[in-house]
Design a protein around this motif. Structure first.
Motif, PDB file in Angstrom:
ATOM      1  N   ALA A 139       0.824  -1.224   0.000  1.00  0.00           N
ATOM      2  CA  ALA A 139       0.000   0.000   0.000  1.00  0.00           C
ATOM      3  C   ALA A 139       0.851   1.265   0.000  1.00  0.00           C
ATOM      4  N   LYS A 183      -2.614   5.599   3.330  1.00  0.00           N
ATOM      5  CA  LYS A 183      -2.045   4.930   2.151  1.00  0.00           C
ATOM      6  C   LYS A 183      -2.982   3.888   1.527  1.00  0.00           C
ATOM      7  N   HIS A 184      -3.752   3.159   2.328  1.00  0.00           N
ATOM      8  CA  HIS A 184      -4.641   2.139   1.752  1.00  0.00           C
ATOM      9  C   HIS A 184      -5.840   2.756   1.032  1.00  0.00           C
ATOM     10  N   ARG A 185      -6.128   4.041   1.338  1.00  0.00           N
ATOM     11  CA  ARG A 185      -7.368   4.621   0.813  1.00  0.00           C
ATOM     12  C   ARG A 185      -7.182   5.424  -0.474  1.00  0.00           C
ATOM     13  N   TRP A 236      -7.540  -0.608  -3.042  1.00  0.00           N
ATOM     14  CA  TRP A 236      -7.034  -1.596  -2.076  1.00  0.00           C
ATOM     15  C   TRP A 236      -8.007  -2.769  -1.975  1.00  0.00           C
TER      16      TRP A 236
END
Ligand SMILES: Cc1cc2nc3c(=O)[nH]c(=O)nc-3n(C[C@H](O)[C@H](O)[C@H](O)COP(=O)(O)OP(=O)(O)OC[C@H]3O[C@@H](n4cnc5c(N)ncnc54)[C@H](O)[C@@H]3O)c2cc1C
Length: 409
Positions: A139, A183-185, A236
């Motif tokens: 990510a 970061k994952h979004r 993600w």
């Protein structure tokens, strides 16, 4: 789990065997598939012929050209393909990872344009996730996709270790579309045309001598918005579909990792008589230990298959199958090469096909691809055994802020 085939499974197995036997001369063998420069047309032809026999896309829905079959049937096909010594598919990444992601998240238009050609081996696909600074911490990737005034996306960045990119027509690309959220979004998934202007593919040579993975550079590559897979910022979640499918295709599922147990047993039986008696006992012990460990992995894979055939999705415990299978596969390949003695040096000529040397040189890569051994141990520790999680310095931070404090370096 019942280890004997049910009457339906036995009938299906017979059908698979008959088809393979009838077309054996036209299909590609492991040694042909493992050559340094695979003949692309022949590899596509191999997949197409297997598709005609209903042996590709076994579990894919019928509406997308698959067989609508069960995981058990897929396992039977895998077993019979391994027994017959047939090569894997040039579409391995597309069939195992990209296709299932398109099925789950693609538009009807994407599904109709891509899936049939992928199944028949007409197009080859690759998975563009890992980057020089983000592999295990996926990510944290930096390849950027920026929306242009015309509504399309402009992509800049670099991917690495991209299996089959050098022969691919399409890839699924995970890119950062918003660096100001966690970061994952801020990630979005796209289908990218590997022949588009601005895509540069550079092969990387592995220690096995083959060059089957690559660096891929994106310089102002234009991707139409219709080629987005899923919503903007939902990359993600889309990537988790890919990784789940990868786990299923790599995670054991009852097939042996490496050259296969029957082949290993035959090799030991053939070679052991050439050794001094004192060494024979040691080889027997080592082989026995790895044989038992491989069977344990195989049966654990069957347990997973049983759960899947009852509708469960593979959970984090599936990581154990890949971890254990890779370990015993590597030990058996080492033993296989040692049994070849000096002949192993003459590589491909030994035993006709160099399969022991190829396995020995290739399996360390399996301990990295699709989650390294260390990461899989973390998964098992945290999510199966419930041990305390690792500290995560960038938790709750935007991607840009994590770069500033160096948490995603
Ligand atoms: C044969 C092969 C094929 C591949 N094919 C593809 C492909 O088609 N597409 C694609 O996108 N990628 C592909 N990859 C890349 C693969 O996904 C990455 O190599 C993998 O995720 C590891 O990332 P990395 O190489 O950046 O290593 P890093 O993540 O930098 O790890 C380096 C070392 O640090 C250890 N480590 C990292 N984080 C932790 C942690 N939190 N705890 C403990 N140890 C840790 C790792 O275990 C490893 O030993 C392939 C790799 C291989 C070997």
């Amino acid at each position: 789990m019942d280890f004997d085939d049910t009457p339906e499974e036995a009938a299906y197995r017979a059908k698979v065997r008959d088809y393979i036997a009838a077309h054996r001369g036209e299909l590609m063998s492991v040694s042909e598939g493992g050559r340094r420069a695979v003949d692309l047309d022949a590899a596509k032809q191999h997949q197409s012929l297997m598709y005609d026999g209903g042996l590709v896309g076994v579990t894919w829905p019928k509406e997308y050209g698959g067989q609508g079959g069960t995981q058990m049937q897929q396992a039977i096909v895998n077993q019979e393909v391994a027994k017959a010594g047939l090569a894997g598919f040039i579409g391995v990444i597309g069939l195992g990872m990209c296709g299932p992601t398109v099925i789950a998240h693609g538009s009807d238009d994407q599904k109709s344009r891509y899936l049939g050609r992928l199944l028949r081996g007409e197009d080859v696909w690759c998975q563009l996730f890992s980057e020089p600074a983000s592999g295990s911490d996926l990510a944290a990737l930096r390849t950027k996709a920026v929306k242009t005034d015309s509504g399309s996306w402009r992509v800049n960045g670099q991917k690495v270790w991209t299996t089959l990119a050098h022969v691919s027509d399409y890839g699924i690309l995970l890119a950062r579309t918003d660096p100001d959220v966690a970061k994952h979004r801020g990630l979005t998934m796209f289908v990218v045309d590997m022949h588009a202007p601005g895509v540069t593919v550079r092969p990387l040579r592995q220690m096995s001598g083959v060059a089957e993975f690559n660096e891929v550079f994106f310089d102002d590559v234009e991707i139409p918005d219709e080629e987005r897979l899923g919503e903007v910022g939902d990359g993600w979640r889309v990537a988790l579909t890919t990784l789940m499918s990868e786990r299923l295709s790599l995670g054991g599922g009852g097939t042996d990792v490496g050259t296969g147990l029957d082949a290993a047993a035959a090799h030991v039986a053939k070679r052991i008589g050439e050794l001094p008696e004192t060494r024979q006992a040691l080889v027997r012990q080592e082989f026995g230990r790895q044989y038992a460990a491989s069977l344990a992995t195989r049966y654990t894979g069957y347990r997973q298959l049983s759960a899947i055939s009852k509708g469960a999705m593979p959970g984090p415990e599936a990581s154990a199958g890949k971890l254990a299978g890779t370990k015993t596969g590597r030990a058996l390949a080492d033993l296989g090469v040692r049994l070849l003695g000096d002949e192993a040096v003459y590589a491909i000529t030994a035993e006709g096909d160099g399969r022991w040397q190829n396995s020995q040189a290739g399996l360390p890569g399996m301990a990295i691809a699709g989650g390294t051994d260390e990461i899989l141990r973390n998964v098992l520790g945290e999510r199966v055994l419930g041990l305390p999680p690792e500290p995560r310095a960038d938790k709750g931070m935007s991607f840009n802020d994590s770069l500033r404090i160096g948490a995603s370096e």
